[in-house]
Enzyme design. Sequence first.
Site, PDB file in Angstrom:
ATOM      1  N   CYS A 105      39.724 -87.705  18.100  1.00  0.00           N
ATOM      2  CA  CYS A 105      38.718 -88.527  17.453  1.00  0.00           C
ATOM      3  C   CYS A 105      37.572 -87.607  17.039  1.00  0.00           C
ATOM      4  CB  CYS A 105      38.231 -89.656  18.362  1.00  0.00           C
ATOM      5  SG  CYS A 105      37.435 -89.098  19.886  1.00  0.00           S
ATOM      6  N   SER A 106      36.518 -88.171  16.479  1.00  0.00           N
ATOM      7  CA  SER A 106      35.449 -87.345  15.933  1.00  0.00           C
ATOM      8  C   SER A 106      34.820 -86.441  16.985  1.00  0.00           C
ATOM      9  CB  SER A 106      34.382 -88.227  15.282  1.00  0.00           C
ATOM     10  OG  SER A 106      33.876 -89.155  16.236  1.00  0.00           O
TER      11      SER A 106
END
Length: 260
Positions: A105-106
């Site tokens: 994820c980010s």
Amino acid sequence: MTLAYMSVPDAYGVVESGVYRSKALDLHNLPFLLHLQLRTVLYLSPETLAKAVTDFLDSNKIKLMHLGVGEWMPQSSWKPISEELIKDALEIILDVNNHPILVMCSAGIHMTGTVVGCLRRLQQWNLTPILEEYRRYAKSKARYANEQFMELFDEDLVTLPEHLPEWFIDQRRMMEEEENEFAEQLRREQASEVGAHCSGSMFTKAETTNEVQAIAESEKPKVVMTSDGDTPGYRKYYYSSSSPLTTENRSYKRKIIGKV
């Protein structure tokens, strides 16, 4: 001789054999992906990846599954992430046809950490090591809502794929053997108590052998079921043996060093 420069992504870690986790990839992380020989990249955040990254995945025949494109956060709920996204992510991770797979994820902390925590729930981990693993990556950025989501996640939402990884099958088998051993030990203890009760009491002639067996049969140990969700008593024991049923709230205090 020139060695290729490889930069490991931030928040990188090995979840299980063939399953990895990390922060969203940067350009300098791309040579490292060749070392992993990935088949799938599972991206959980709604933000788009850099075009150079997607082009690299395409050129190396690495399938990109961008679950974050859909609705990943509930509209009106305390839950930090939608259960549908977690369900889809776990079913993808547990399909051995997608391995080796990188989950990211980010930030590589909150969404990835929540997915990994729910995977540990499916692996029958106790809550304490699940939260310890999440906090090891999140450090001071750990979120109480994520921990509560992992604790209350409904495992029955996940449909196990047909082709499961060997490590998941082996862990399930060992857990079943351990549960059966625990139930057998409980049965023996109950049987010994029944035998001691029968040997210490005086039976009349009217009490035949069949009546004695009926008494022993009525006192056989039974698997205790809880009122909510029909959870076996042994599973409740595993989850509550070393941790509370509800995660305690925590507060962080900043330590001031120096003169005041």
